[in-house]
Design a protein around this motif. Structure first.
Motif, PDB file in Angstrom:
ATOM      1  N   SER A 114     -36.744  32.677 -76.586  1.00 28.78           N
ATOM      2  CA  SER A 114     -36.599  33.674 -75.397  1.00 28.78           C
ATOM      3  C   SER A 114     -38.075  33.298 -74.908  1.00 28.78           C
ATOM      4  N   TYR A 138     -31.229  31.641 -81.969  1.00 27.10           N
ATOM      5  CA  TYR A 138     -32.062  32.092 -80.871  1.00 27.10           C
ATOM      6  C   TYR A 138     -33.438  32.662 -81.344  1.00 27.10           C
ATOM      7  N   PRO A 196     -28.460  36.814 -75.863  1.00 30.18           N
ATOM      8  CA  PRO A 196     -27.221  36.342 -76.967  1.00 30.18           C
ATOM      9  C   PRO A 196     -26.407  37.242 -77.508  1.00 30.18           C
ATOM     10  N   PHE A 198     -35.844  35.389 -80.657  1.00 27.67           N
ATOM     11  CA  PHE A 198     -35.461  36.305 -79.399  1.00 27.67           C
ATOM     12  C   PHE A 198     -36.338  37.629 -79.343  1.00 27.67           C
TER      13      PHE A 198
END
Length: 241
Positions: A160, A51, A16, A53
């Motif tokens: 993720s 996101y 991202p 992550f």
């Protein structure tokens, strides 16, 4: 609403910080004594996609050990993504002063983590609103373009594959059942099944209850620098005031 093929991305194929215009990154934290302590890092871009992550998840460690490993993870993530973490939102129970498992009296988890260089901000722990907001973020909007596949139809939140505990636990959550005395049938009640692991899932709730377009934190500690003791942070904030 959760589907691994829609909501989970492989970090080796999609970054991202390379593919999206990230506006800010926040952390979300939950403390456990014998249960796991967890920290999730979440990046949000200019199109309000978020996101998850990076994930820290560990148990049976002291506060100083947890803090050291989390600071290492934060530093590595900041260097890789060229960002500075805005702050860390935590379970409100972290701010309650008690003795619990600690030697120091009349202190809180948040204060002890602050002394270790991890500075916490009180999160919103409202269960009902968080569930609704999570479902809204997970729903596929036909008018949005999926940032990973570039196909039409996309949710607003992604994970993720390295955030294994968040992915697993968001799919595990179940509501408790109770027998209806009139019909004799088991019905869902407004209480989560407490036998299901939820430490990483709770962080998703804290994220959901926060604003997607997060404002910069403007509390006493202006810009947390992880690794610096909280006393120095307060002095710096006072000088800059």
């Amino acid at each position: 609403e959760f589907q691994t093929g829609v909501h989970v991305y492989e970090p080796k194929a999609f970054d991202p910080f390379q593919r999206a215009k990230i506006k800010n990154v926040w952390g979300f934290f939950d403390y456990g004594l014998s249960a796991p302590t967890c920290l999730q890092l979440v990046a949000t871009d200019g199109d309000s996609y978020s996101y998850f992550f990076r994930e820290y998840y560990g148990a049976n460690r002291s506060i100083s050990e947890h803090a050291a490993q989390m600071k290492t993870m934060i530093a590595e993530a900041e260097a890789a993504g060229s960002f500075k973490l805005e702050g860390i939102m935590a379970d409100p129970h972290c701010f309650v002063k008690d003795t619990r498992d600690r030697k120091v009296t009349t202190t809180s988890i948040a204060e002890e983590y602050g002394l270790e260089g991890i500075y916490l901000i009180r999160a919103d722990n409202n269960e009902d609103t968080s569930i609704e907001k999570i479902n809204e973020a997970l729903k596929v909007d036909s008018g949005r373009t999926h940032p990973v596949t570039l196909k039409q139809g996309s949710p607003r939140v992604f994970f993720s594959s390295e955030c294994r505990n968040a992915i697993e636990q968001i799919q595990m959550q179940r509501w408790s059942k109770q027998r209806n005395p009139l019909t004799g049938e088991n019905e869902w009640v407004g209480e989560r099944d407490d036998t299901v692991r939820d430490h990483a899932y709770d962080l998703v709730r804290y994220w959901a209850n926060s604003k997607v377009d997060y404002p910069t934190y403007t509390g006493p500690i202006k810009t947390p620098r992880y690794g610096t003791h909280i006393e120095k942070q307060i002095v710096r904030a006072t000088v800059n005031a």
